[in-house]
Design a protein around this motif. Sequence first.
Motif, PDB file in Angstrom:
ATOM      1  N   ARG A 153       0.817  -1.208   0.000  1.00 10.20           N
ATOM      2  CA  ARG A 153       0.000   0.000   0.000  1.00 10.20           C
ATOM      3  C   ARG A 153       0.854   1.264   0.000  1.00 10.20           C
ATOM      4  O   ARG A 153       0.568   2.232  -0.722  1.00 10.20           O
ATOM      5  CB  ARG A 153      -0.928  -0.019   1.214  1.00 10.20           C
ATOM      6  N   GLY A 154       1.900   1.280   0.800  1.00  9.65           N
ATOM      7  CA  GLY A 154       2.751   2.467   0.874  1.00  9.65           C
ATOM      8  C   GLY A 154       3.405   2.796  -0.451  1.00  9.65           C
ATOM      9  O   GLY A 154       3.534   3.969  -0.832  1.00  9.65           O
ATOM     10  N   THR A 155       3.808   1.749  -1.189  1.00 12.18           N
ATOM     11  CA  THR A 155       4.431   1.959  -2.495  1.00 12.18           C
ATOM     12  C   THR A 155       3.437   2.564  -3.477  1.00 12.18           C
ATOM     13  O   THR A 155       3.746   3.523  -4.195  1.00 12.18           O
ATOM     14  CB  THR A 155       4.962   0.621  -3.043  1.00 12.18           C
ATOM     15  N   TRP A 156       2.227   2.041  -3.511  1.00 16.32           N
ATOM     16  CA  TRP A 156       1.230   2.536  -4.452  1.00 16.32           C
ATOM     17  C   TRP A 156       0.755   3.940  -4.084  1.00 16.32           C
ATOM     18  O   TRP A 156       0.399   4.729  -4.963  1.00 16.32           O
ATOM     19  CB  TRP A 156       0.039   1.578  -4.500  1.00 16.32           C
ATOM     20  N   GLU A 157       0.758   4.265  -2.791  1.00 12.76           N
ATOM     21  CA  GLU A 157       0.344   5.616  -2.390  1.00 12.76           C
ATOM     22  C   GLU A 157       1.330   6.666  -2.850  1.00 12.76           C
ATOM     23  O   GLU A 157       0.970   7.825  -3.072  1.00 12.76           O
ATOM     24  CB  GLU A 157       0.175   5.673  -0.869  1.00 12.76           C
ATOM     25  N   LYS A 158       2.597   6.278  -2.993  1.00 12.07           N
ATOM     26  CA  LYS A 158       3.613   7.225  -3.444  1.00 12.07           C
ATOM     27  C   LYS A 158       3.641   7.380  -4.964  1.00 12.07           C
ATOM     28  O   LYS A 158       4.293   8.282  -5.475  1.00 12.07           O
ATOM     29  CB  LYS A 158       4.999   6.778  -2.948  1.00 12.07           C
ATOM     30  N   LEU A 159       2.948   6.498  -5.679  1.00 11.91           N
ATOM     31  CA  LEU A 159       2.945   6.578  -7.132  1.00 11.91           C
ATOM     32  C   LEU A 159       2.220   7.843  -7.581  1.00 11.91           C
ATOM     33  O   LEU A 159       1.104   8.113  -7.137  1.00 11.91           O
ATOM     34  CB  LEU A 159       2.250   5.344  -7.721  1.00 11.91           C
ATOM     35  N   PRO A 160       2.844   8.681  -8.438  1.00 11.26           N
ATOM     36  CA  PRO A 160       2.179   9.902  -8.918  1.00 11.26           C
ATOM     37  C   PRO A 160       0.817   9.591  -9.528  1.00 11.26           C
ATOM     38  O   PRO A 160       0.624   8.546 -10.148  1.00 11.26           O
ATOM     39  CB  PRO A 160       3.162  10.456  -9.961  1.00 11.26           C
TER      40      PRO A 160
END
Length: 973
Positions: free
Chosen positions: A831-838
């Motif tokens: 989840r944290g990785t996808w939240e940082k995706l522009p």
Amino acid sequence: MLPADFSRLHLADGLHPQGTHVSSSQSGCSITSDSGSSSLSDIYQATECEPGDMDLSGLPETAVDSEEDDDEEDIERASDPLMSRDIVRDCLEKDPMDRTDDDIEQLLEFMHQLPAFANMTMSVRRELCAVMVFAVVERAGTVVLNDGEELDSWSVILNGSVEVTYPEGRAEILCMGNSFGVSPTMDKEYMKGVMKTKVDDCQFVCIAQQDYCCILNQVEKNMQKVEEEGEIVMVKEHRELDRTGTRKGHIVIKGTTERLTMHLVEEHSVVDPTYIEDFLLTYRTFLSSPMVVGEKLLEWFHDPSLRDKVTRVVLLWVNNHFNDFEGDLAMTRFLEEFENNLEREKMCGHLRLLNIACAAKAKLRVVTLTKPSREAPLAFTLLGGAEKGFRIFIDSVEPGSKAAEAGLKRGDQILEVNGQNFENVQLSKANEILRNNTHLSITVKTNLLVFKELLARPDQEHEHDGEDEPDRKNGAPHIPKIGDMKKASRYSIPDLAVDVEQVMGLEKVSKKGKANTVGGRNKLKKIFDKTLTSILPPKPYNDVGVGQSQDDSIVGLKQSKQIAPALPVSGNLSSSNPDLLQSHHRILDFNNQPEPPPANMSDQVLRVFKADQQSRYIMISKDTTAKEVVAQAIREFALTAAPDAYSLCEVSVTPEGVIKQRRLPEQLSKLADRIQLSGRYYLKSNMETETLCSDEDAQELLRESHISLLQLSTVEVATQLSMRAFVLFSAIEPTEYIDDLFKLRSAALAAAAAASKTEVPTSSLKRFEEAINRETFWVASEVVREPNQLKRMKIVKHFVKIALHCRECKNFNSMFAIISGLNLAPVSRLRGTWEKLPSKYEKLFSDLQDLFDPSRNMAKYRNVLNNQNLQPPIIPLFPVIKKDLTFLHEGNDSKVDGLVNFEKLRMMAKEIRHVGRMAAVNMDPALMFRTRYVCPEGSQTAPNDPPYPWAERLTCHGCNGSFTATGKTHESP
């Protein structure tokens, strides 16, 4: 009767009053598709295989992206109007009276994949598509039919699913492709149970009871039965391919094996132009051996009235499925006997065409031999050589020797020995190489056409001075280079025209003995002027494109180059029934066809070092030998010594830091493909013993060899994936699809492998099928192995961009694999990785993912794939191919009333031809996917200015060529 909540049921404008949803009589079929509520992961179920490590060596690097660069990245091209337009729905929403023939063809193509239409003839499906109306229920839980309602239509679910609850409490779920409603009678029928939609956006097509009954009961009237001795041996159906009535006739739908075989040499109607092609592809499903057909053809050849028709069949067979002959001793003997018959009847033109087809369609073979010592004699003799203007051929093989057992035979052309190119080798040098090695890996291909010309050439013609070579008028036919004989499609005779040009070139040898390949157009034209034959008449109808569903085209695939007829041609000619005796028809149009790119074009760059670590960049082709590189390097370094004083050496460093050095054979080619990331090529003096690479240089080389995914250009990664995928896809033989569906060769291959104590050979189809699994797990592995969350997000973004470029390359298979990898649970739960995706990349990923929306049988993907403007090369999504063919096989009976269901086989052949058109490109895959990124010819870059740091190692392992001319090497994310 209307649904309980009519306000939520939207009907098309042309809906008949009686065209409503009706009671459940589910079509019996074991194959159903996912409903509209299915997720992407539901469509693609990863098979149990280990995540294969992807070989990323040889790809150009790019700087790690930064957030500032995000704003500069242009990803607006992701929007595609084709994705927003639903072609099938447009056709469905038209009033049935307003539908054109093209609309009906679109619907026919879509409907034949649904279980409800299984075992229906094509004419019945066509009539149903002409009268069906479209209906939509938007919300889940809507009551479609109540218990006891009168039924007045037959319906098929196009999207979503419904649940039928019976009075006794039993529930049944009907999914996409299932049918429910009336039987083909005019009797009143009533609904049993209550039907409700289970998901939103349920879509149906409805056929009114009167239309449904009339169409199905009309079938018998359109049938023509052929009887012999009181038994039905063949059934034909009357069909009209358009509403004008100009294209109508009878088409075979079922028959006995003997009668179907006999129909090969009978007259075929205008609506059945592909019968021979369909038969030659699918006969293996109902005949035990191809020799059953071969023996009949040899028997019919003795009848003068059938001789031309038999010849057409054999030419089509060799051109479309030469793999039926290779490796089969009985079929090889059949071909030899047929050639003798042609020679005896003085059918020289036909014989030459047959030899050309054999040479053009023969596949490369690798023969492995082991000698006890260098002094041990060879079990075969050679013929030819560069000094005679020919390549190296096998002249004889000792019967019973290991060479004969390994498959080496007379007439084989030697292409490589232990990686050394035999293109321009003299006979003495070839014998020396073969004798000086105890382990021989020989790459050969059958080329009887040129071998016969070599045998027919008088000895005095072979013995000539090299200075007379430029003035020779009767040059030897040019044997294609190893990489030249690209596998074109094998679906109809027009392919032969392309391959002929590759086989029939002219070769001239320079004063130095080096053969330079030049075009053979003039000689080829004279050949066909003399033979006065053609196996491809001009087409009476327009070409059919990749995206078109109509399968009554004359050639069976879209030609990128139009062949203009010299004179009008009657409409009863086809690829299965061509006019072999009309001299005015040409296989090739020598005036209008554009010249292909030269086979030896320099499309790779190689960096060559000296012992003092100076280096030069040298442009080469994949067929450039080590000897030629040495000569170029000497010129670049401005050395005065003769080329014989130097050799090319490869220096590599192992992960443990051990330096390895070896001298390369002079005839070694494919140099860019062979170099490792931790390796270099050096120009070494043969008279000195010098250290080429010091320990410090070795450590630097080892450090440079470690490259991360973020250093690689997304354009280049997509290009390399597409190149590799196309090589795998284009190598698939049409017969492999049939063998896989009917499990024809798996048992035979397993038995043969057990007898020879070898591994079961992997088919090209299986390798292509496995590629999507490897790429999927590679994507997931690259993401989860990165511990840093920010870099992990950048890797996800990198893959989104690679998927976008794959779509631009029309590589839907790798695009789907990347999206599937990012949707695997280990990646999607970060989840944290996808939240940082522009956000714009999140939207881009959603748009790309939407292309593979499983609703309505992957309608969006099919819309893009069937677009008439989408030209080959196309790499389709393999799971969809597998699903469509599997349904055609399992959803239709192989035998009906004791007769072979040829209608089923015809539909399968049509689908396979459709898939084959996507690979119908006669071009080096190393160039196809790079045309959008090639630098202009007027570039001012100096030859030895390094284009980028990794230039000397930019090559796709396993693919032809290296990436040397890109407009975007270091890209910003």
